[in-house]
Design a protein around this motif. Structure first.
Motif, PDB file in Angstrom:
ATOM      1  N   PRO A  89       0.853  -1.193   0.000  1.00  0.00           N
ATOM      2  CA  PRO A  89       0.000   0.000   0.000  1.00  0.00           C
ATOM      3  C   PRO A  89       0.885   1.238   0.000  1.00  0.00           C
ATOM      4  CG  PRO A  89       0.039  -1.020   2.180  1.00  0.00           C
ATOM      5  CD  PRO A  89       0.783  -1.944   1.259  1.00  0.00           C
ATOM      6  N   ASP A  90       0.349   2.322  -0.511  1.00  0.00           N
ATOM      7  CA  ASP A  90       1.101   3.579  -0.611  1.00  0.00           C
ATOM      8  C   ASP A  90       0.900   4.345   0.691  1.00  0.00           C
ATOM      9  OD1 ASP A  90       2.457   5.791  -1.381  1.00  0.00           O
ATOM     10  OD2 ASP A  90       1.328   6.130  -3.226  1.00  0.00           O
ATOM     11  N   LEU A  91       1.885   4.245   1.591  1.00  0.00           N
ATOM     12  CA  LEU A  91       1.778   4.832   2.926  1.00  0.00           C
ATOM     13  C   LEU A  91       2.362   6.232   2.917  1.00  0.00           C
ATOM     14  CD1 LEU A  91       1.209   4.541   5.989  1.00  0.00           C
ATOM     15  CD2 LEU A  91       3.471   3.460   6.191  1.00  0.00           C
ATOM     16  N   TRP A  92       1.663   7.170   3.551  1.00  0.00           N
ATOM     17  CA  TRP A  92       2.140   8.549   3.613  1.00  0.00           C
ATOM     18  C   TRP A  92       1.598   9.190   4.869  1.00  0.00           C
ATOM     19  CZ3 TRP A  92       6.082  10.897   2.295  1.00  0.00           C
ATOM     20  CH2 TRP A  92       6.159  12.288   2.149  1.00  0.00           C
ATOM     21  N   ARG A  93       2.154  10.311   5.195  1.00  0.00           N
ATOM     22  CA  ARG A  93       1.727  11.039   6.385  1.00  0.00           C
ATOM     23  C   ARG A  93       1.713  12.528   6.099  1.00  0.00           C
ATOM     24  NH1 ARG A  93       4.950  14.215   5.780  1.00  0.00           N
ATOM     25  NH2 ARG A  93       6.980  14.553   6.696  1.00  0.00           N
ATOM     26  N   VAL A  94       0.913  13.235   6.898  1.00  0.00           N
ATOM     27  CA  VAL A  94       0.890  14.693   6.839  1.00  0.00           C
ATOM     28  C   VAL A  94       1.134  15.191   8.243  1.00  0.00           C
ATOM     29  CG1 VAL A  94      -0.529  16.725   6.447  1.00  0.00           C
ATOM     30  CG2 VAL A  94      -0.656  14.817   4.863  1.00  0.00           C
ATOM     31  N   VAL A  95       2.119  16.039   8.380  1.00  0.00           N
ATOM     32  CA  VAL A  95       2.440  16.591   9.697  1.00  0.00           C
ATOM     33  C   VAL A  95       1.652  17.875   9.874  1.00  0.00           C
ATOM     34  CG1 VAL A  95       4.255  17.526  11.165  1.00  0.00           C
ATOM     35  CG2 VAL A  95       4.733  15.574   9.679  1.00  0.00           C
ATOM     36  N   ILE A  96       0.847  17.901  10.932  1.00  0.00           N
ATOM     37  CA  ILE A  96       0.010  19.060  11.208  1.00  0.00           C
ATOM     38  C   ILE A  96       0.617  19.777  12.402  1.00  0.00           C
ATOM     39  CG2 ILE A  96      -2.313  19.832  11.782  1.00  0.00           C
ATOM     40  CD1 ILE A  96      -3.238  17.036  10.734  1.00  0.00           C
ATOM     41  N   PRO A  97       0.939  21.058  12.278  1.00  0.00           N
ATOM     42  CA  PRO A  97       1.493  21.774  13.429  1.00  0.00           C
ATOM     43  C   PRO A  97       0.495  21.781  14.582  1.00  0.00           C
ATOM     44  CG  PRO A  97       1.756  23.033  11.416  1.00  0.00           C
ATOM     45  CD  PRO A  97       0.863  21.888  11.087  1.00  0.00           C
ATOM     46  N   SER A  98       1.015  21.561  15.785  1.00  0.00           N
ATOM     47  CA  SER A  98       0.160  21.519  16.966  1.00  0.00           C
ATOM     48  C   SER A  98       0.382  22.762  17.801  1.00  0.00           C
ATOM     49  CB  SER A  98       0.482  20.270  17.788  1.00  0.00           C
ATOM     50  OG  SER A  98      -0.229  20.289  18.997  1.00  0.00           O
ATOM     51  N   GLN A  99      -0.655  23.113  18.552  1.00  0.00           N
ATOM     52  CA  GLN A  99      -0.518  24.279  19.419  1.00  0.00           C
ATOM     53  C   GLN A  99       0.301  23.952  20.653  1.00  0.00           C
ATOM     54  OE1 GLN A  99      -4.430  25.789  20.148  1.00  0.00           O
ATOM     55  NE2 GLN A  99      -4.634  26.587  18.067  1.00  0.00           N
ATOM     56  N   VAL A 100       0.407  22.679  20.912  1.00  0.00           N
ATOM     57  CA  VAL A 100       1.230  22.266  22.047  1.00  0.00           C
ATOM     58  C   VAL A 100       2.692  22.384  21.643  1.00  0.00           C
ATOM     59  CG1 VAL A 100       1.761  20.403  23.640  1.00  0.00           C
ATOM     60  CG2 VAL A 100      -0.581  20.693  22.768  1.00  0.00           C
ATOM     61  N   LYS A 101       3.452  22.974  22.497  1.00  0.00           N
ATOM     62  CA  LYS A 101       4.856  23.202  22.174  1.00  0.00           C
ATOM     63  C   LYS A 101       5.594  21.866  22.097  1.00  0.00           C
ATOM     64  CE  LYS A 101       8.646  26.244  23.510  1.00  0.00           C
ATOM     65  NZ  LYS A 101       9.160  27.134  24.554  1.00  0.00           N
ATOM     66  N   SER A 102       6.513  21.812  21.214  1.00  0.00           N
ATOM     67  CA  SER A 102       7.366  20.645  20.976  1.00  0.00           C
ATOM     68  C   SER A 102       6.554  19.393  20.693  1.00  0.00           C
ATOM     69  CB  SER A 102       8.299  20.399  22.178  1.00  0.00           C
ATOM     70  OG  SER A 102       7.540  19.949  23.280  1.00  0.00           O
ATOM     71  N   GLU A 103       5.480  19.567  19.968  1.00  0.00           N
ATOM     72  CA  GLU A 103       4.685  18.404  19.595  1.00  0.00           C
ATOM     73  C   GLU A 103       4.043  18.657  18.233  1.00  0.00           C
ATOM     74  OE1 GLU A 103       2.124  16.117  22.492  1.00  0.00           O
ATOM     75  OE2 GLU A 103       0.604  16.911  21.143  1.00  0.00           O
ATOM     76  N   ARG A 104       3.922  17.609  17.498  1.00  0.00           N
ATOM     77  CA  ARG A 104       3.254  17.673  16.192  1.00  0.00           C
ATOM     78  C   ARG A 104       2.094  16.705  16.213  1.00  0.00           C
ATOM     79  NH1 ARG A 104       8.396  15.716  12.989  1.00  0.00           N
ATOM     80  NH2 ARG A 104       8.676  14.626  14.965  1.00  0.00           N
ATOM     81  N   ARG A 105       1.272  16.834  15.202  1.00  0.00           N
ATOM     82  CA  ARG A 105       0.240  15.818  14.994  1.00  0.00           C
ATOM     83  C   ARG A 105       0.500  15.201  13.630  1.00  0.00           C
ATOM     84  NH1 ARG A 105      -3.463  15.542  18.743  1.00  0.00           N
ATOM     85  NH2 ARG A 105      -4.757  14.133  17.499  1.00  0.00           N
ATOM     86  N   VAL A 106       0.454  13.918  13.607  1.00  0.00           N
ATOM     87  CA  VAL A 106       0.754  13.207  12.371  1.00  0.00           C
ATOM     88  C   VAL A 106      -0.501  12.499  11.888  1.00  0.00           C
ATOM     89  CG1 VAL A 106       2.098  11.366  11.316  1.00  0.00           C
ATOM     90  CG2 VAL A 106       3.175  12.909  12.953  1.00  0.00           C
ATOM     91  N   GLN A 107      -0.896  12.825  10.685  1.00  0.00           N
ATOM     92  CA  GLN A 107      -2.025  12.143  10.056  1.00  0.00           C
ATOM     93  C   GLN A 107      -1.460  11.071   9.142  1.00  0.00           C
ATOM     94  OE1 GLN A 107      -5.724  12.603  10.032  1.00  0.00           O
ATOM     95  NE2 GLN A 107      -5.309  10.611   9.084  1.00  0.00           N
ATOM     96  N   VAL A 108      -1.734   9.843   9.480  1.00  0.00           N
ATOM     97  CA  VAL A 108      -1.269   8.719   8.665  1.00  0.00           C
ATOM     98  C   VAL A 108      -2.368   8.370   7.675  1.00  0.00           C
ATOM     99  CG1 VAL A 108      -0.395   6.366   8.685  1.00  0.00           C
ATOM    100  CG2 VAL A 108       0.101   7.888  10.601  1.00  0.00           C
ATOM    101  N   MET A 109      -1.981   8.231   6.426  1.00  0.00           N
ATOM    102  CA  MET A 109      -2.950   7.913   5.388  1.00  0.00           C
ATOM    103  C   MET A 109      -2.301   6.992   4.366  1.00  0.00           C
ATOM    104  SD  MET A 109      -2.922  11.617   3.524  1.00  0.00           S
ATOM    105  CE  MET A 109      -3.384  12.452   5.018  1.00  0.00           C
ATOM    106  N   CYS A 110      -3.106   6.454   3.510  1.00  0.00           N
ATOM    107  CA  CYS A 110      -2.551   5.548   2.509  1.00  0.00           C
ATOM    108  C   CYS A 110      -3.479   5.462   1.308  1.00  0.00           C
ATOM    109  CB  CYS A 110      -2.360   4.155   3.104  1.00  0.00           C
ATOM    110  SG  CYS A 110      -3.917   3.291   3.374  1.00  0.00           S
ATOM    111  N   LYS A 111      -2.944   4.845   0.301  1.00  0.00           N
ATOM    112  CA  LYS A 111      -3.740   4.488  -0.874  1.00  0.00           C
ATOM    113  C   LYS A 111      -3.636   2.978  -1.047  1.00  0.00           C
ATOM    114  CE  LYS A 111      -2.629   8.690  -3.448  1.00  0.00           C
ATOM    115  NZ  LYS A 111      -1.910   9.177  -4.641  1.00  0.00           N
ATOM    116  N   ASP A 112      -4.609   2.432  -1.760  1.00  0.00           N
ATOM    117  CA  ASP A 112      -4.583   0.998  -2.018  1.00  0.00           C
ATOM    118  C   ASP A 112      -3.316   0.613  -2.763  1.00  0.00           C
ATOM    119  OD1 ASP A 112      -6.908   0.558  -0.801  1.00  0.00           O
ATOM    120  OD2 ASP A 112      -8.119   0.396  -2.611  1.00  0.00           O
ATOM    121  N   PRO A 113      -2.901  -0.610  -2.617  1.00  0.00           N
ATOM    122  CA  PRO A 113      -1.789  -1.066  -3.449  1.00  0.00           C
ATOM    123  C   PRO A 113      -2.146  -0.944  -4.928  1.00  0.00           C
ATOM    124  CG  PRO A 113      -2.281  -2.645  -1.714  1.00  0.00           C
ATOM    125  CD  PRO A 113      -3.361  -1.635  -1.681  1.00  0.00           C
ATOM    126  N   VAL A 114      -1.139  -0.639  -5.718  1.00  0.00           N
ATOM    127  CA  VAL A 114      -1.393  -0.538  -7.163  1.00  0.00           C
ATOM    128  C   VAL A 114      -1.931  -1.860  -7.680  1.00  0.00           C
ATOM    129  CG1 VAL A 114      -0.310  -0.156  -9.400  1.00  0.00           C
ATOM    130  CG2 VAL A 114       0.368   1.233  -7.437  1.00  0.00           C
TER     131      VAL A 114
END
Lengths: 905, 226
Positions: free
Chosen positions: A337-362
């Motif tokens: 599967p095509d795995l990817w992530r999007v890093v979302i800036p968080s209001q909490v200091k020294s922390e991020r939010r990571v959105q993990v997403m994917c696409k079906d295998p080709v």
């Protein structure tokens, strides 16, 4: 005899002429002069044509008289050939423009009616010979279970215009029979009755018109080579469960093999793609009725078509059979599967939010029913995919959000993912999210361009030299992330590590701003992105900037506008142009794209301006709405200065007035030196008629002032009411009127008025009339603005002088009216006083006595004080205090009293 | 023959013009013998193959034709076909060598054509105009005529020095005794039955001839020379 001949000849000529005239429209009487050979010929365009004109004897002309005309144009003599004395031929080259009519004419005799006579005429029918048909080809299609007996042929006819009637005939020659049939210009058919299978055939076309006949090349062919059969029938696809990558195609021969031995051709594609794949022809050359397609995708619907033709390749391919579809069985996913992530800036200091997403295998090989995900050292968790979330049959690979988790900047983690369908699991995909401080480097540079309607990005690989990092130093692939600014839709794609330029896939929209990021990937480690904004196609902004006037002054205005929202810019703003219009003139200023406020200077004050701001991109511009405003008349400080000045002036005036009021006495004294009051003199006490000393205040006030105030309506003297305020009012007069005279009142300076007053109140104050003292201020100029009244007898002095009369005698009439009746007219403004002069005029004889009598009565009435109301200050003193007869106080009238009557002091 | 001519060149010592004239005369003589038949292809395998295919086609159609005939004759149709008829040619191909057998094929084809024509005429009186039998009979004539011409061409190609008789070998079709309807039906069925048998044999013979005569171009060319 001669006369008879002449007569008969004349009659014959006359009859012939009449006959010629009668039948000229219908008969070809000109043919009697000669003829043209050939008659009505067919002439070929481009060739030479020769005609001969032969004269008859009746023409009475020779060959020398003949000339040729093409309609109205004479053929040059060079083209003539004299054959004999009565025949001349002409040779002309026929062209498209050559006239249709050719005339042979002769020059008539001078005595004839027509100098030029037509001998004969012919019409030229122009045309081309037939052209040879080219590229003859024939075909016989299947009809029922056999080949149709009709052989249809087509060919290319000539390109020239067919001016002449042309016939086309199609010929078919068999050993056993010959056939022919009329055809159209470019096609025709022959019915052989029975299709000549396996026989030799000769086909050709003949084209014929009046200028000739031509035959096409003969098509020698075996009849089987003309065959076009029906497509294979009953095409069927069989999908077998254990063979997910193959399907079996079967069909039936469209025609019996004894007619045609066929070969086949198979093509297939996935549903909706339209990109056909053909089975190699060699695999289907044999005469067969089935074929197994291989190397197909599992769980994919395929469309199959089959066609056929003569096995030797002769003849024509049949049409493709109708679509037949079938789906291959599912298989387990064979790619990650095509795995990817999007890093979302968080209001909490020294922390991020990571959105993990994917696409079906080709190669999902079936509908993905769920995912198994493991984050770092955690357990495998299953994320099921609902049917509604994903349709594996669609070509588009949808993005499936899996997890959104907080992620510390100092945390490094591995995410692993597997997809599974009904058959099995896919290979495992992994992605490393590094610490924020150890992110691998980004690409060196990034740019974009458009080409052939696609958006391309170009980058330079990162310059990675460092070793010993937790990640491998080589880039293994690139991830291109594309985010739409307008709606936030995102997608990503992977590119090979050697790729430097790539087109962004997906359905990009025009005029939409995309943020494109390139992530170098280091064996699953995500590098730092480099982001650039790009447009597939730019356009003019959707709307102009919103402008407002932030500040405005007398000569300037500060404009302010907001940046156009990104989704409405539709391109990169290159500059802003400020337009301001006043008085019909437009001015513009171009400012840079990072400017959002601008002060327009050198504007006219108190003027109306219309302002708009135009935002421009490389593809166009859009104006804001017009904004109108007026510049100020004054600068803000100017108004304050004026107000303060006015206030100060007002205050100064008030202060000055108050000071004047309070210091009036001293001022008065400075202006008018104190004059002794005669009423307080000892002489006044001496007078026998003078009242006792107890009445002094009252009499003293009246003793030196003879003022009478008469209320016009109730005839009540206002002076009587104002006795108490007399001193104050006297002062007022003194200060404001600048009048002079004893007691400070102008009334005091009018002895005549005093007399007049006594006239009114004579009855009441008659007892004290004898005690009235007369005084006057003799001024050199008018009182309170009146016209100066120079003293007739004291013209030597211009300065005001004070005179006092001690006489108690009534004034003489002449003294009272030194100016005569005319002086009354000057002041006839008060109707109350207006009647007195008339009375004086009518009783001029008794006037002296009457005045004397009245003057005696005046003692009490004349002591009344003149009113000093404010209203009276608006009028002239003479009006206020004039005598009832309207005469102003006139100094000369008192002059005689200076030496008359009894002394008053 | 060409080789033979080559050997004679030095002996005859005739002029080139005379030789050319002789060749033309020879060709003209052959053409006159094979009048009405134009043979374009001088190769071996393709014409035989094509004729073989045509024979198979006619044979297949003759099977259908016999079925249609029987179906269109009403009751007792099977009985008609079992009765003997002497005027119908024998379908057996005769001859010892390929040329004779080829000539026999040609002669049989030619021999059956008038019988097919007569059956067609008889059935035209017995069947409605729209009957497929008439169309199939016409097609059979048409194809048989074509086959005969192809066999002729093949024969000329393979055996150019052997003349083809102007009249068929079995020349018994010239005398047609009058027949009643029953006899016509019996006659027609026998003709078609024999015709089918003939085609079956031709198919077999052509396959044999092809194998014998067209194994190699050299062989075919050599045969063409002699």
């Amino acid at each position: 005899m001669e006369g008879i001949m002449d007569k008969s000849s004349y009659r014959l000529l006359q009859l012939l002429s009449l006959a010629w005239l009668a039948c000229r429209p219908t008969c070809s009487s000109i043919a009697t002069y000669g003829t043209i050979i050939p008659q009505s010929p067919l002439v070929e365009i481009g060739k030479e044509f020769t005609a001969t004109c032969v004269l008859y004897k009746a023409a009475k002309a020779t060959a020398e008289d003949i000339f040729w005309m093409l309609k109205n144009v004479t053929v040059p003599k060079e083209q003539y050939t004299k054959i004999n004395d009565s025949a001349v031929s002409v040779t002309i080259t026929i062209t498209n423009e050559t006239a249709n009519w050719l005339f042979c004419k002769k020059k008539g005799s001078p005595s004839s009616l027509n100098l030029i006579q037509v001998i004969h005429g012919i019409i030229l029918t122009k045309g081309y010979p037939p052209e040879k048909p080219m590229n003859l080809s024939c075909m016989a299609v299947q009809s029922g279970r056999r080949i149709s007996s009709n052989v249809t042929c087509t060919w290319q006819p000539g390109t020239r215009d067919e001016r002449l009637k042309t016939t086309y005939t199609l010929f078919g020659n068999l050993i056993v029979s010959n056939k022919s049939s009329n055809a159209h210009r470019s096609s025709g058919y022959i019915d052989f009755g029975t299709f000549p299978s396996f026989m030799e055939l000769a086909m050709w076309v003949e084209v014929e018109n009046k200028l000739g006949k031509v035959r096409s090349d003969i098509l020698d062919i075996y009849a089987s080579d003309l065959v076009k059969t029906n497509p294979p029938s009953d095409v069927n696809i069989i999908s077998e469960n254990n063979f997910s990558r193959t399907i079996l195609v079967s069909w039936k021969h469209p025609i019996h093999v004894t007619y045609v031995t066929l070969k086949y051709n198979i093509r297939f594609c996935t549903v909706g793609s339209g990109e056909w794949t053909e089975v190699p022809p060699n695999d289907t050359e044999s005469y067969k009725e089935s074929f197994r397609l291989q190397y197909l995708k599992p769980d994919t619907e395929y469309v199959v078509q089959v066609r056929c033709m003569h096995h030797m390749g002769n003849g024509y391919w049949s049409d493709w059979s109708a679509n037949t579809t079938a789906r291959t069985p599912e298989d387990k996913p064979t790619s990650k599967p095509d795995l990817w992530r999007v890093v979302i800036p968080s209001q909490v200091k020294s922390e991020r939010r990571v959105q993990v997403m994917c696409k079906d295998p080709v190669e999902s090989n079936g509908r993905i029913r769920g995912y198994s995900i493991k984050i770092q050292d955690g357990n495998w968790e299953t994320v099921a995919v609902n049917d509604s979330d994903l349709d594996s049959r669609s070509q588009e690979r949808k993005i499936i959000p899996l997890y959104q988790i907080p992620w510390s900047d100092k945390r490094r983690g591995l995410i692993e993912l597997k997809a599974w369908n009904s058959v099995g699991e896919s290979p495992q995909a992994s992605l490393v999210i590094p610490k924020l401080t150890e992110e691998p480097p980004s690409v060196e540079s990034l740019s974009w361009f458009t080409q052939e309607g696609r958006l391309w990005v170009k980058w330079q690989p990162p310059n990675v030299i460092a070793t010993g990092e937790p990640y491998r130093s080589e880039v293994t692939e690139y991830v291109l992330e594309c985010v739409s600014v307008s709606d936030g839709a995102m997608d990503w794609q992977r590119e090979h590590r050697h790729t430097r330029t790539a087109a962004i896939k997906g359905n990009l929209q025009k005029f939409i701003r995309y943020n494109i990021s390139v992530y170098p990937m280091y064996s699953g480690w995500t590098g730092k992105p480099l982001t650039i904004a790009a447009f597939l196609e730019q356009g003019a902004p959707l709307e102009g900037p919103s402008v407002k006037v932030r500040r405005r002054g007398k000569n300037y205005a500060e404009l302010e506008w907001m940046e156009i929202p990104l989704d409405k810019q539709r391109g990169f703003i290159t500059n802003y142009t400020i337009f301001f219009i006043t008085g019909g003139k437009e001015h513009s200023i171009v400012v840079s794209t990072d400017t959002y406020s601008y002060t327009v200077k050198r504007m006219a004050s108190n003027s109306k301006y219309v302002v708009r701001v135009m935002a421009s991109t490389v593809q166009g511009s859009t104006n804001s709405s017009d904004l109108s405003f007026n510049t100020l008349m004054y600068t803000p400080g100017q108004i304050e200065v004026i107000v303060v000045s006015v206030c100060i002036s007002f205050l100064f005036s008030v202060v000055l007035t108050v000071l004047c009021i309070y210091k009036m006495d001293s001022i008065k004294k400075k202006i008018w030196p104190p004059v002794p009051d005669p009423s307080n003199s000892t002489i006044a006490k001496w007078s026998p008629d003078f009242p006792s000393k107890a009445d002094t205040p009252k009499e003293s006030a009246l003793g030196d002032v003879s003022i009478a105030e008469v209320d016009v309506f109730d005839r009540k003297s206002l002076c009587e009411e104002d006795k108490a305020g007399l001193p104050l009012k006297k002062d007022k007069y003194l200060s404001e009127e600048h009048s002079s005279g004893i007691g400070g009142s102008s009334c005091l300076s009018s002895p005549h008025q005093s007399v007049s007053d006594s006239d009114e109140g004579g009855d009441e104050g008659q007892t004290t009339a004898s005690t009235v003292q007369y005084s006057s201020v003799v001024a050199s100029c008018g009182y309170k603005g009146q016209t100066p009244c120079p003293l007739p007898q004291s013209g030597s002095s211009q300065m005001p002088s004070f005179a006092r009369s001690e006489s108690t005698q009534p004034l003489l009439d002449s003294e009272e009216h030194p100016e005569g009746p005319g002086s009354h007219q000057r002041y006839l403004r008060n109707p109350y006083f207006g009647r007195l002069p008339g009375r004086n005029d009518s009783h001029s004889g008794d006037l002296e006595d009457l005045n004397q009598m009245e003057m005696k009565k005046q003692g009490l009435a004349s002591r009344q004080f003149c009113p000093l109301e404010e209203d009276f200050q608006q009028t002239t003193p003479t009006e206020e205090c004039q005598s009832p007869d309207g005469q102003p106080g006139s100094d000369p009238s008192y002059m005689p009293q200076l030496s008359g009557y009894r002394p008053q002091c | 023959m060409s080789g033979h001519v080559k050997n004679m060149y030095p002996q005859l010592s005739i002029s080139q013009a005379a030789r050319t004239l002789l060749s033309l005369l020879l060709v003209a003589a052959i053409d006159s013998v094979n009048a009405g038949v134009a043979c374009r292809n001088q190769q071996c395998r393709s014409p035989i193959q094509r004729s073989s295919k045509l024979t198979r086609l006619i044979h297949m159609e003759s099977v259908d034709l016999l079925k249609i005939y029987k179906a269109s004759q009403g009751d007792m149709s099977e009985l008609f076909c079992q009765m003997p008829n002497d005027i119908v040619p024998d379908p057996n191909i005769s001859g010892l060598d390929p040329s004779e057998r080829m000539l026999s094929i040609y002669s049989h084809c030619k021999a059956f054509l008038p019988h097919l024509k007569r059956v067609t005429e008889q059935q035209r009186d017995l069947q409605p105009p729209s009957s497929p039998l008439l169309n199939n009979l016409t097609t059979a004539q048409y194809r048989t005529s074509g086959l005969a011409n192809q066999i002729n061409c093949i024969y000329q190609t393979l055996f150019p020095n052997l003349p083809i008789p102007l009249e068929p070998v079995d020349g018994r079709t010239s005398i047609y005794p009058s027949q009643n309807v029953f006899q016509q039906k019996v006659y027609g069925c026998v003709v078609l039955k024999n015709f089918k048998e003939l085609l079956s044999q031709i198919t077999h013979e052509l396959r044999t001839i092809k194998n014998q005569m067209c194994k190699s171009r050299t062989f075919a060319y050599t045969n063409a020379l002699f």
